[in-house]
Design a protein around this motif. Sequence first.
Motif, PDB file in Angstrom:
ATOM      1  N   LEU A 135       8.631  -6.890   3.600  1.00 27.23           N
ATOM      2  CA  LEU A 135       7.473  -6.730   2.717  1.00 27.23           C
ATOM      3  C   LEU A 135       6.231  -6.305   3.489  1.00 27.23           C
ATOM      4  CD1 LEU A 135       6.533  -7.025  -0.230  1.00 27.23           C
ATOM      5  CD2 LEU A 135       5.895  -9.379   0.300  1.00 27.23           C
TER       6      LEU A 135
ATOM      7  N   LEU B 189       5.450  -2.633   4.292  1.00 25.85           N
ATOM      8  CA  LEU B 189       4.972  -1.704   3.268  1.00 25.85           C
ATOM      9  C   LEU B 189       3.461  -1.535   3.297  1.00 25.85           C
ATOM     10  CD1 LEU B 189       7.092  -2.854   0.185  1.00 25.85           C
ATOM     11  CD2 LEU B 189       7.430  -0.790   1.552  1.00 25.85           C
ATOM     12  N   ALA B 190       2.768  -2.619   3.668  1.00 25.00           N
ATOM     13  CA  ALA B 190       1.304  -2.596   3.605  1.00 25.00           C
ATOM     14  C   ALA B 190       0.750  -3.719   4.462  1.00 25.00           C
ATOM     15  CB  ALA B 190       0.840  -2.748   2.153  1.00 25.00           C
TER      16      ALA B 190
ATOM     17  N   PHE C 283       8.744  -6.820  -3.806  1.00 25.67           N
ATOM     18  CA  PHE C 283       8.834  -5.686  -2.876  1.00 25.67           C
ATOM     19  C   PHE C 283       8.396  -4.394  -3.577  1.00 25.67           C
ATOM     20  CE2 PHE C 283      11.018  -2.278  -0.615  1.00 25.67           C
ATOM     21  CZ  PHE C 283      10.838  -2.620   0.719  1.00 25.67           C
ATOM     22  N   ASN C 284       8.937  -4.158  -4.752  1.00 24.94           N
ATOM     23  CA  ASN C 284       8.590  -2.940  -5.482  1.00 24.94           C
ATOM     24  C   ASN C 284       7.131  -2.936  -5.923  1.00 24.94           C
ATOM     25  OD1 ASN C 284      11.054  -1.567  -5.327  1.00 24.94           O
ATOM     26  ND2 ASN C 284      11.877  -2.631  -7.104  1.00 24.94           N
TER      27      ASN C 284
ATOM     28  N   ALA D  59       5.038  -1.913  -3.071  1.00 28.89           N
ATOM     29  CA  ALA D  59       5.226  -0.473  -2.843  1.00 28.89           C
ATOM     30  C   ALA D  59       4.415   0.348  -3.846  1.00 28.89           C
ATOM     31  CB  ALA D  59       6.707  -0.118  -2.933  1.00 28.89           C
TER      32      ALA D  59
ATOM     33  N   ASP E  16       1.075   2.933  -3.074  1.00 35.70           N
ATOM     34  CA  ASP E  16       1.336   4.346  -3.334  1.00 35.70           C
ATOM     35  C   ASP E  16       0.064   5.022  -3.841  1.00 35.70           C
ATOM     36  OD1 ASP E  16       2.201   6.851  -4.186  1.00 35.70           O
ATOM     37  OD2 ASP E  16       4.065   6.092  -5.045  1.00 35.70           O
TER      38      ASP E  16
ATOM     39  N   GLY F 212      11.540   0.267  -3.298  1.00 37.77           N
ATOM     40  CA  GLY F 212      10.296   0.759  -2.725  1.00 37.77           C
ATOM     41  C   GLY F 212      10.052   2.241  -2.878  1.00 37.77           C
ATOM     42  N   GLN F 213      11.027   2.978  -3.405  1.00 34.73           N
ATOM     43  CA  GLN F 213      10.844   4.404  -3.668  1.00 34.73           C
ATOM     44  C   GLN F 213      10.316   4.556  -5.093  1.00 34.73           C
ATOM     45  OE1 GLN F 213      11.325   6.828  -1.235  1.00 34.73           O
ATOM     46  NE2 GLN F 213      11.539   4.964   0.012  1.00 34.73           N
TER      47      GLN F 213
END
Length: 308
Positions: free
Chosen positions: A22, A25-26, A112-113, A116, A120, A167-168
Amino acid sequence: MDPGYRSGGVALDALVRAVPGLRGLADLTGEQVAQVGSQDMNDALWLTLARQVNALLLADQADGVVITHGTDTAEETGFFLHLVVKSDRPVVLTGAMRPSTSLSADGPLNLFNAVAVAADPAARGRGAIVVLNDDLHSARDVTKSNTTDVQTFISPGPGLLGTASYGQIRFFRGPSHRHTTESEFSIDGLDRLPRVDILYAHAGMPHDLVQASVSLGARGIVMAGMGNGNVPTETAHALADAANRGVVVVRSTRVVSGDVGRNIEIDDDTLGLIASDQLNPQKSRVLLQLCLARGLEPGAIQHAFYQY
């Protein structure tokens, strides 16, 4: 393996530690604004949360915000933030349908998503977003449709904003109505929201429920009507009387999808009522509270339901 669920039972740090990758990602920082089951969310917590989100984003302390939230009222909190956050940076709500102790818990991947999405750049300008079970929903459109299914959240009519796959992120569309930086609504100077009650229409509904709501101090009433916002005849008369006494009445529907049109089966012009257009009862209540707090008259409130 425990199928039971105790909401609000896991602290923020524990949630973050439970998701591998996690922090890749950031750059994450966290704050525990509240730790309650979402059935206990209320107007005061909405105001506290919105102030904190606005402060973080307007002070340039975050590129986006992720809020972990119970699924029962996520759509209401999300819509409130969709209307009062004054930034184009993403505000993302996520949660879980299965507890962390259950087989195949869904919370870690949802979080997680959600991170993401918030990270974005394409999420900017899309208002508040609800992320669960690989789907991205506009907070305006989303609703919970099943008590236990992980695929509970749907956006009937407008459809998904996009999808998330480990995460995409893929976006399909933007929000369809005014929100955040284009919204006229603000929480500046607000220490409370006006009381608005939701009444549920049914066969044989006693019309004195309307009178009870008015007598208890409601400044607005949202009817979860039958079909296209219909109510029994005596209830319609009681609603007209309430409107004549200055209580703003909005007709929504208990049906999961579809518009509530003005002057279709009920003469809203004569009775002095507002048609909710596309908003369900719980979203209608949020918008009506903000309209009343802003001091809008019924004609302007009807216009707001078309715009938001």
